[in-house]
Design an enzyme around this catalytic site. Structure first.
Site, PDB file in Angstrom:
ATOM      1  N   LYS A   5      -7.622  -7.270   5.262  1.00  0.00           N
ATOM      2  CA  LYS A   5      -6.308  -6.632   5.302  1.00  0.00           C
ATOM      3  C   LYS A   5      -6.359  -5.427   6.241  1.00  0.00           C
ATOM      4  O   LYS A   5      -7.363  -4.708   6.291  1.00  0.00           O
ATOM      5  CB  LYS A   5      -5.917  -6.192   3.892  1.00  0.00           C
ATOM      6  CG  LYS A   5      -4.540  -5.575   3.738  1.00  0.00           C
ATOM      7  CD  LYS A   5      -4.307  -5.176   2.292  1.00  0.00           C
ATOM      8  CE  LYS A   5      -2.915  -4.610   2.060  1.00  0.00           C
ATOM      9  NZ  LYS A   5      -2.723  -4.172   0.652  1.00  0.00           N
ATOM     10  N   SER A  46       1.174  -6.298  -1.335  1.00  0.00           N
ATOM     11  CA  SER A  46       1.249  -6.026   0.094  1.00  0.00           C
ATOM     12  C   SER A  46       0.199  -6.768   0.916  1.00  0.00           C
ATOM     13  O   SER A  46       0.249  -6.758   2.145  1.00  0.00           O
ATOM     14  CB  SER A  46       1.106  -4.518   0.335  1.00  0.00           C
ATOM     15  OG  SER A  46      -0.145  -4.034  -0.134  1.00  0.00           O
ATOM     16  N   GLY A  56      -3.074  -1.798  -5.116  1.00  0.00           N
ATOM     17  CA  GLY A  56      -2.650  -0.529  -5.700  1.00  0.00           C
ATOM     18  C   GLY A  56      -1.569  -0.694  -6.752  1.00  0.00           C
ATOM     19  O   GLY A  56      -1.367   0.162  -7.605  1.00  0.00           O
ATOM     20  N   GLY A  57      -0.853  -1.818  -6.676  1.00  0.00           N
ATOM     21  CA  GLY A  57       0.184  -2.116  -7.659  1.00  0.00           C
ATOM     22  C   GLY A  57       0.368  -3.624  -7.754  1.00  0.00           C
ATOM     23  O   GLY A  57       1.483  -4.131  -7.743  1.00  0.00           O
ATOM     24  N   GLY A  58      -0.750  -4.337  -7.827  1.00  0.00           N
ATOM     25  CA  GLY A  58      -0.715  -5.796  -7.844  1.00  0.00           C
ATOM     26  C   GLY A  58      -0.786  -6.415  -6.467  1.00  0.00           C
ATOM     27  O   GLY A  58      -0.530  -7.607  -6.303  1.00  0.00           O
ATOM     28  N   SER A  59      -1.168  -5.628  -5.454  1.00  0.00           N
ATOM     29  CA  SER A  59      -1.061  -6.068  -4.069  1.00  0.00           C
ATOM     30  C   SER A  59      -2.039  -7.169  -3.673  1.00  0.00           C
ATOM     31  O   SER A  59      -1.891  -7.766  -2.614  1.00  0.00           O
ATOM     32  CB  SER A  59      -1.257  -4.874  -3.122  1.00  0.00           C
ATOM     33  OG  SER A  59      -0.149  -4.009  -3.196  1.00  0.00           O
TER      34      SER A  59
END
Length: 439
Positions: free
Chosen positions: A40, A116, A137-140
């Site tokens: 990524k 993301s 960081g939030g399900g990325s």
């Protein structure tokens, strides 16, 4: 398909040539020698700049070399093939990037990949790489993995070195692995584990344990915590498919579901949002001073304005809620080995034409996407998603296991067992490249 932000053909061929020579000499470095791996664009990997999905970040942030995880993969002989597309600065759940294009879902190129780590999931789903690295960081990692029909694995916070990863959110962000199989996820996890940077404390970390996946039958008496009201807060196709998967686990292995209650889920989501937003705003503040807002996409620009609006009091209140939620989860883990949920509340949905240029602020689908993700990040718990079925449109559905801290071995073992039951019904996506096929 907008899978990649950057790649270098000459560099890829150079790595491949060196790997080929090692095999000809009978001296491959490891099982990863010659394996194609993408990362990524939130992770430093030479010779590429780290953009974070922007057009400006790499101009004002130095990237002196490979991230620690990339160095480990290189030392194993892996071929690093480039930087995958991502949601700009990781601020959304769709994977639509106005700077580098909307990463397309391999099962339907007109639908989102999730974010993301959108490109990382899509590259694996399309068969171009067996494994990729993402940041969660939030399900990325887990969201796009579920939407693209691949495995998404996020270890416990602090288990892997974050040296060379953009420090966008320092208490909730975590390296993760996206892969075609659970076994591949384990191999990459083993390769990048145990190599911390000098400024990271390792003497307090529990020792790393890697499961022997073939011994699945030795796992018995597993209890899976299920909060029905939360579990069922998804569309019908997801609910039915995930419940069928649990029934299979019960029938084949005798694993039991244990009914639990998890209070204040919405409060936890809001506390996580204020935490990740505040940390992202603070980490980027000095860099944003050097840039023109016109260089930012509309969605990122709006998100950053919202992120900067949170106060220190609100951040501290969120940390109080974090401690409270950790207590609730510890009580659940006294009764069960893992918490089980759908991975997302919706499957991949269509990309709207205007969203490709401006981004998309779809709060209904966005909330459904992150509904089951927050504990993994806000509380730093390990989690893994495995494909268990498809909706009526043929889009993948994922089931998630959330574990107690440092229980990666258990999660990988359980996910492997689940994959074994479901894989016989797996289907290839519409866009798929069989790299092992002989012409």
């Amino acid at each position: 398909m907008a899978f990649f932000i950057d790649y270098n053909v000459e560099d890829i061929l150079r790595q491949a040539t060196v790997s080929t020579l090692r095999y000809k000499e009978g001296k491959p470095i490891s099982v990863l020698d010659g394996v194609l791996i993408a990362v990524k664009d939130e992770i430093d990997c030479m010779p590429y700049p780290t953009t974070g999905g922007t057009k400006w970040l790499h101009k004002c942030r130095p990237y002196p070399g490979d991230a620690c995880c990339v160095k480990q993969l290189r030392s194993c002989g892996a071929i690093l093939v480039g930087k995958t597309n991502m949601h700009e600065l990781g601020v959304g759940t769709t994977g639509i990037n106005p700077n580098y294009g909307a990463a397309r879902n391999p099962y339907d190129r007109n639908r989102v990949c999730g974010g993301s780590s959108s490109g990382s999931a899509a590259v694996v789903g399309a068969g171009l790489c067996p494994v990729t690295l993402g940041v969660d960081g939030g399900g990325s990692v887990r969201m796009p993995a579920a939407l693209c029909g691949v495995v998404g694995f996020k270890p416990t916070f602090g288990r892997l070195s974050h040296s060379g990863v953009l420090p966008l959110n320092w208490t909730v962000g975590m390296l993760g692995v996206l892969s075609g199989t659970v076994e591949d996820a384990l191999i990459i996890y083993a390769a990048i584990s145990g190599h911390m940077s000098p400024n990271q404390t390792t003497n307090l970390l529990p020792s790393i344990c890697f499961p022997v996946l073939k011994s699945t039958n030795s796992i018995s008496n597993i209890k899976m915590a299920k909060y029905n009201k939360w579990f069922n807060d998804c569309n019908d196709d997801i609910r039915i498919s995930c419940n069928q998967a649990l029934d299979q686990l019960n029938k084949h292995y005798g694993w039991k579901t244990v009914g639990v209650t998890l209070p204040e889920i919405e409060e936890m989501r809001l506390a996580h949002y204020s935490t990740i937003a505040s940390e992202c705003s603070d980490s980027l503040s000095s860099l944003l001073e050097k840039t023109n807002p016109s260089e930012q996409g509309w969605e990122a620009r709006l998100a950053l304005r919202v992120y900067s609006s949170f106060t220190s009091r609100e951040y501290l209140n969120a940390q109080r809620l974090r401690s409270r939620q950790m207590y609730f989860h510890k009580e659940i883990f006294k009764k069960a080995d893992v918490i089980v949920t759908p991975t997302t509340g919706v499957t991949a949905y269509p990309i709207r034409n205007d969203a490709v240029k401006y981004g998309e602020l779809d709060y209904i689908n966005g909330a459904a996407m992150v509904r089951f993700q927050i504990a993994g990040n806000f509380l730093g718990l390990p989690a893994i998603t495995v494909k268990v079925g498809y909706d009526k449109q043929g889009m993948p559905i994922g089931l998630q296991f959330i574990g107690r801290p440092w229980s990666e071995a258990t999660l990988l073992h359980l996910a492997y067992a689940l994959e074994g039951l479901c894989s016989k019904n797996y289907k290839k996506p519409q866009i798929y490249f069989d790299l092992l096929r002989k012409e």
